[in-house]
Design a protein around this motif. Structure first.
Motif, PDB file in Angstrom:
ATOM      1  N   LEU A   1      29.552  21.159 104.400  1.00  0.00           N
ATOM      2  CA  LEU A   1      30.331  20.078 104.323  1.00  0.00           C
ATOM      3  C   LEU A   1      31.650  20.456 104.790  1.00  0.00           C
ATOM      4  N   VAL A   2      32.388  21.315 104.053  1.00  0.00           N
ATOM      5  CA  VAL A   2      33.986  21.403 104.153  1.00  0.00           C
ATOM      6  C   VAL A   2      34.172  21.776 105.688  1.00  0.00           C
ATOM      7  N   THR A   3      33.336  22.481 106.192  1.00  0.00           N
ATOM      8  CA  THR A   3      33.478  23.042 107.641  1.00  0.00           C
ATOM      9  C   THR A   3      33.361  21.728 108.546  1.00  0.00           C
ATOM     10  N   HIS A   4      32.500  21.109 108.161  1.00  0.00           N
ATOM     11  CA  HIS A   4      32.230  19.887 109.120  1.00  0.00           C
ATOM     12  C   HIS A   4      33.452  18.825 109.070  1.00  0.00           C
ATOM     13  N   ILE A   5      34.075  18.537 107.803  1.00  0.00           N
ATOM     14  CA  ILE A   5      34.907  17.632 107.854  1.00  0.00           C
ATOM     15  C   ILE A   5      36.375  17.939 107.944  1.00  0.00           C
ATOM     16  N   GLY A   6      36.560  19.617 107.707  1.00  0.00           N
ATOM     17  CA  GLY A   6      37.664  20.099 108.040  1.00  0.00           C
ATOM     18  C   GLY A   6      38.699  19.967 106.709  1.00  0.00           C
ATOM     19  N   HIS A   7      38.271  19.680 105.636  1.00  0.00           N
ATOM     20  CA  HIS A   7      39.145  19.588 104.412  1.00  0.00           C
ATOM     21  C   HIS A   7      38.217  19.417 103.301  1.00  0.00           C
ATOM     22  N   VAL A   8      38.644  19.797 102.043  1.00  0.00           N
ATOM     23  CA  VAL A   8      37.895  19.821 100.608  1.00  0.00           C
ATOM     24  C   VAL A   8      37.779  18.383 100.541  1.00  0.00           C
ATOM     25  N   PRO A   9      36.683  17.639 100.500  1.00  0.00           N
ATOM     26  CA  PRO A   9      36.226  16.199 100.158  1.00  0.00           C
ATOM     27  C   PRO A   9      36.859  15.889  98.734  1.00  0.00           C
ATOM     28  N   HIS A  10      37.143  14.716  98.348  1.00  0.00           N
ATOM     29  CA  HIS A  10      37.320  14.135  97.174  1.00  0.00           C
ATOM     30  C   HIS A  10      36.042  13.703  96.278  1.00  0.00           C
ATOM     31  N   LYS A  11      36.063  13.288  95.121  1.00  0.00           N
ATOM     32  CA  LYS A  11      35.053  12.771  94.417  1.00  0.00           C
ATOM     33  C   LYS A  11      34.826  11.400  95.078  1.00  0.00           C
ATOM     34  N   GLY A  12      33.463  11.091  95.459  1.00  0.00           N
ATOM     35  CA  GLY A  12      33.405   9.780  95.723  1.00  0.00           C
ATOM     36  C   GLY A  12      33.326   9.529  97.233  1.00  0.00           C
ATOM     37  N   GLU A  13      33.670  10.514  98.196  1.00  0.00           N
ATOM     38  CA  GLU A  13      33.643  10.444  99.406  1.00  0.00           C
ATOM     39  C   GLU A  13      32.037  10.550 100.041  1.00  0.00           C
ATOM     40  N   VAL A  14      32.073   9.859 101.016  1.00  0.00           N
ATOM     41  CA  VAL A  14      30.663   9.722 101.599  1.00  0.00           C
ATOM     42  C   VAL A  14      30.703  10.359 103.350  1.00  0.00           C
ATOM     43  N   PHE A  15      29.744  11.094 103.550  1.00  0.00           N
ATOM     44  CA  PHE A  15      29.920  11.683 104.853  1.00  0.00           C
ATOM     45  C   PHE A  15      28.336  11.684 105.689  1.00  0.00           C
ATOM     46  N   GLU A  16      28.066  11.515 106.651  1.00  0.00           N
ATOM     47  CA  GLU A  16      26.932  11.576 107.250  1.00  0.00           C
ATOM     48  C   GLU A  16      26.930  12.746 108.172  1.00  0.00           C
ATOM     49  N   MET A  17      25.862  13.554 108.442  1.00  0.00           N
ATOM     50  CA  MET A  17      25.719  14.672 109.235  1.00  0.00           C
ATOM     51  C   MET A  17      24.550  15.100 109.610  1.00  0.00           C
ATOM     52  N   GLU A  18      24.136  14.650 110.778  1.00  0.00           N
ATOM     53  CA  GLU A  18      22.906  15.230 111.463  1.00  0.00           C
ATOM     54  C   GLU A  18      21.670  14.429 110.715  1.00  0.00           C
ATOM     55  N   GLY A  19      21.897  13.231 110.359  1.00  0.00           N
ATOM     56  CA  GLY A  19      20.810  12.318 109.878  1.00  0.00           C
ATOM     57  C   GLY A  19      20.739  12.340 108.291  1.00  0.00           C
ATOM     58  N   VAL A  20      21.751  12.976 107.602  1.00  0.00           N
ATOM     59  CA  VAL A  20      21.758  13.329 106.322  1.00  0.00           C
ATOM     60  C   VAL A  20      23.096  12.541 105.541  1.00  0.00           C
ATOM     61  N   ARG A  21      22.868  11.729 104.624  1.00  0.00           N
ATOM     62  CA  ARG A  21      24.062  11.233 103.881  1.00  0.00           C
ATOM     63  C   ARG A  21      24.455  12.210 102.946  1.00  0.00           C
ATOM     64  N   PHE A  22      25.739  12.301 102.676  1.00  0.00           N
ATOM     65  CA  PHE A  22      26.367  13.285 101.587  1.00  0.00           C
ATOM     66  C   PHE A  22      27.296  12.456 100.658  1.00  0.00           C
ATOM     67  N   GLU A  23      27.179  12.377  99.475  1.00  0.00           N
ATOM     68  CA  GLU A  23      28.043  11.547  98.558  1.00  0.00           C
ATOM     69  C   GLU A  23      28.415  12.639  97.619  1.00  0.00           C
ATOM     70  N   VAL A  24      29.957  12.917  97.411  1.00  0.00           N
ATOM     71  CA  VAL A  24      30.438  13.801  96.528  1.00  0.00           C
ATOM     72  C   VAL A  24      30.533  13.554  95.248  1.00  0.00           C
ATOM     73  N   VAL A  25      29.667  13.838  94.357  1.00  0.00           N
ATOM     74  CA  VAL A  25      29.838  13.402  92.755  1.00  0.00           C
ATOM     75  C   VAL A  25      30.793  14.333  92.213  1.00  0.00           C
ATOM     76  N   ARG A  26      30.904  15.615  92.242  1.00  0.00           N
ATOM     77  CA  ARG A  26      31.923  16.228  91.382  1.00  0.00           C
ATOM     78  C   ARG A  26      32.728  16.996  92.355  1.00  0.00           C
ATOM     79  N   ALA A  27      33.916  17.123  92.476  1.00  0.00           N
ATOM     80  CA  ALA A  27      34.999  18.067  93.195  1.00  0.00           C
ATOM     81  C   ALA A  27      36.166  18.172  92.491  1.00  0.00           C
ATOM     82  N   ASP A  28      36.967  19.148  92.851  1.00  0.00           N
ATOM     83  CA  ASP A  28      38.274  19.316  92.539  1.00  0.00           C
ATOM     84  C   ASP A  28      39.107  19.514  93.621  1.00  0.00           C
TER      85      ASP A  28
END
Length: 295
Positions: A246-273
């Motif tokens: 995920l980090v490689t795809h978006i180019g940064h460490v995502p924040h909590k609550g951010e949502v991304f789509e990649m190759e037909g898959v939806r990722f939602e960040v539940v816990r991150a620092d």
């Protein structure tokens, strides 16, 4: 002659702000919503005013108010329960092996939770010949799947309770939650000597989503295991873990609550620092019209 008004006679008058202060307020107004506040906090972290752990905990406090019991509960299939209809000798080894301090007690059926047994109460079993398990049970607290974590945390503190049984809309048992589970959303993982990082716990069913099942995935899960469990085909040539993917795809460490789509898959960040991702909610999206079978 009338004396001019004195500022001392008006103690409630706000102090006069300098031109610099007024210009600063005009250029950098106070945050009007949570997103702007978080942006300011991230800028403060970037300038070294707050450290990564403090930023993570502040984000966790915000996240707790957005999550419900169904988002972080231990699913029914993963619950460690004691069946009171069985002799104590049959389930006592399980208690000793697991190392948990509290156990939901069922009576022949996982939907029939009759109470909570504290492991420390079992000490009486070894010194009291008249020991009766039912007499040792504490009242089980039931909560709906939709209960907000911030409300649940307040209830835990007010009632001095540490565990709750999550009930589904039909009254059956959907899972359980502990106060530790809620606090981990704020301070990060709380590990003890009985915690194990087993592969089968890396990917757990969370709840149904709009287009199929939703999965709770640890960011350290290997891409190979992730592909096998969800029937996907992500490459592990450059990175080994789902979080790294995920980090490689978006180019940064995502924040909590951010949502991304990649190759037909939806990722939602539940816990991150500020340093890394910890937990994700993942669900597969339906194929786009251009990808669907033209027939």
């Amino acid at each position: 002659m009338q004396e001019p008004p004195s500022r001392d006679k008006h103690p409630d008058t706000k102090p006069h702000r300098s031109l610099f202060e007024r210009l600063t307020a005009l250029i950098s107004p106070e945050p009007e919503n949570r997103a702007e506040l978080l942006e300011i906090l991230h800028d403060a972290h970037g300038h070294g005013l707050i450290d990564a752990d403090a930023l993570s905990m502040i984000e966790g406090v915000f996240q707790v108010s957005d999550l419900s019991a169904r988002d972080i509960m231990v699913p029914r299939a993963q619950m460690e329960t004691i069946d009171i209809s069985e002799p104590i000798d049959q389930w006592l080894p399980q208690v000793l092996r697991s190392g948990h301090s509290r156990f939901p007690v069922i009576d022949g059926d996982r939907d029939r939770v009759v109470g909570i047994l504290l492991a420390k109460d079992l000490l009486r079993y070894f010194g009291d010949e008249s020991f009766v398990v039912r007499d040792m049970l504490r009242t089980a607290v039931f909560i709906p799947e939709s209960k907000r974590l911030n409300v649940l945390l307040r209830d835990f503190r007010a009632n001095r309770n540490h565990i709750a049984i999550v009930a589904d809309e039909y009254g059956g048992v959907a899972g359980l939650l502990t106060i530790e589970d809620v606090l981990e959303q704020i301070v990060g993982d709380i590990e003890d000597e009985y915690d194990f990082d087993e592969d089968e716990d890396n990917i757990l069913p969370a709840r149904p989503a709009e287009h199929g099942p939703r999965w709770r995935v640890k960011a350290l899960t290997s891409i190979e295991q992730f592909n096998d469990m969800l029937g996907l085909h992500f490459s592990d040539a450059e990175v080994d873990t789902v979080g790294g993917l995920l980090v490689t795809h978006i180019g940064h460490v995502p924040h909590k609550g951010e949502v991304f789509e990649m190759e037909g898959v939806r990722f939602e960040v539940v816990r991150a620092d500020a340093r890394k991702v910890h937990v994700l909610l993942v669900d597969k999206l339906p194929p786009r019209p251009s990808e669907a079978d033209p027939r």
